[in-house]
Scaffold this active site. Sequence first.
Site, short mmCIF file in Angstrom:
data_model
loop_
_atom_site.label_atom_id
_atom_site.label_comp_id
_atom_site.label_asym_id
_atom_site.label_seq_id
_atom_site.Cartn_x
_atom_site.Cartn_y
_atom_site.Cartn_z
N GLU A 216 0.82 -1.21 0.00
CA GLU A 216 0.00 0.00 0.00
C GLU A 216 0.86 1.26 0.00
OE1 GLU A 216 -4.03 -1.52 2.27
OE2 GLU A 216 -2.30 -0.94 3.49
N GLU B 269 -3.54 -9.86 4.11
CA GLU B 269 -4.46 -9.54 5.20
C GLU B 269 -5.63 -10.51 5.27
OE1 GLU B 269 -2.34 -5.63 4.47
OE2 GLU B 269 -2.97 -7.36 3.30
#
Length: 281
Positions: A132, A152
């Site tokens: 990210e 995740e």
Amino acid sequence: MPDSPLPEHPTAAASETPERELPDPVRTRTDAGVLEVTLDRPPANAIDLVTSRRMGEVFAAFRDDPELRVAVLRTAGQKFFSAGWDLKAAAGGDAVDGDYGVGGFGGIQMLPGLDKPILALVEGMAVGGGFELALSCDLIYASTRARFALPEITAGTLADAATLRLPRRIPHHIAMEMLLTGRWMEAQEAQRWGLLNAVLPPQELEAEVFAVAHKLAQGPPLVYAAIKELLRESQASRFEDAMGRISRSDYPAVRTLYASQDQLEGARAFAEKREPRWRGC
């Protein structure tokens, strides 16, 4: 054998022992308008709250310094670009919803008014929040050894920034596959989907990234600001509405550009057949 005598003031003696200072996890270097920012937190360049706040301070200073035109974000080591959120720090008390600093996680995801180009130099694995972080940059250059993943999902949590950004960068179904399965993507595949600007051998990567950075540093800073502002502010707007705001100079960076000397300088330089001299005003 008699016992060794104890110090008369053990507390005072202990206080005289100097505390070992932890190294700064974020190193910076400047050269001809280019700021190099290096995240250095072995072994995986994971980011805790303190480091995120420090990165926010560095990038806020970059944003506000008129002498700095472009930033290159890189990390130390070859194995990890960044493993993202520091799970050990989280286990030790860092809250997921804690204070990440002025720029949000990693210093640049949510930094207001960050209207200068940022290049990511990715060597090694960009995982979760590390991926990210790269997505928060304007250009991404990667080593052939780079790999990307959003694991995740396997921990039952959300890759929030990637969920917002990745489907806008690569085909929807490929982005959804990464988000839903957590699978790895090699650098060559990432380039094939248009996620990366270039994939280079490790020994060539740094030279190429800084060549691009220095080229951009010679460009028109007010135009860069206008481009980034328009992209950021128009995400939720209809095309017609965004164009109407441009025509009315409703965007601050666009208004500054259109009223600037740089705007005239570009036309003059073209007419005079010379290189423009950008002053940022």
